[in-house]
Design an enzyme around this catalytic site. Structure first.
Site, PDB file in Angstrom:
ATOM      1  CG  HIS A  63      -1.918   1.074   1.275  1.00  0.00           C
ATOM      2  ND1 HIS A  63      -1.826   2.098   2.195  1.00  0.00           N
ATOM      3  CD2 HIS A  63      -3.031   1.319   0.543  1.00  0.00           C
ATOM      4  CE1 HIS A  63      -2.846   2.920   2.024  1.00  0.00           C
ATOM      5  NE2 HIS A  63      -3.594   2.479   1.023  1.00  0.00           N
ATOM      6  CG  ASP A 105      -6.994   3.881   0.126  1.00  0.00           C
ATOM      7  OD1 ASP A 105      -5.753   3.796   0.265  1.00  0.00           O
ATOM      8  OD2 ASP A 105      -7.643   4.915   0.395  1.00  0.00           O
TER       9      ASP A 105
END
Length: 138
Positions: A63, A105
């Site tokens: 991420h 996300d």
């Protein structure tokens, strides 16, 4: 009062649009994203260094790398369009930067879901000082 303080501390260290990312995590894992993943391992939360401690921490590492590739907006504050359709997260909107942040996300939330079996409470509130090994490359 103590609970309020803990939540406030958690809010300080999470990257991305906190509410949106937290909702994605909740939707995919059933866990309260802020308390479950903030300051988990070496990469969940603000920044990161060292080797990811497990597959869950690796989700945060990936991420962070994804955010590092986003150009044209600040992934830490971007507000994007998304929806939940038949259990899936669908990123929308016309702005390519905001869509990219949403995708980062979305992929992380799915990664958390796919690696729930690796989640280990010993990595909650993990000290960054214990993250000494050389960092992986994005």
């Amino acid at each position: 009062m103590r609970t309020l303080w803990i939540v406030a501390v958690c809010l300080i260290g999470v990257e991305g649009n906190l509410y949106q990312f937290g909702e994605m995590i909740n939707q995919k894992t059933g866990n309260f994203g802020l308390l479950s993943y903030v300051y988990y391992g070496c990469y969940c939360g603000w920044g990161g260094k060292g080797k990811p401690q497990d597959a869950t921490d690796r989700c945060c590492f990936v991420h962070d790398c994804c955010y590092g590739r986003v150009k044209g907006c600040d992934p830490k504050t971007a507000t994007y369009s998304y929806s939940f359709e038949n259990g899936d997260i669908v990123c929308g909107g016309d702005d390519p930067c905001l869509r990219a942040v949403c995708e980062c996300d979305r992929v992380a939330a799915i990664c958390f879901r796919e690696n729930m079996n690796t989640y280990d409470k010993k990595y909650m509130l993990y000290s960054i000082f214990d993250c000494k090994e050389e960092s992986d490359q994005c």
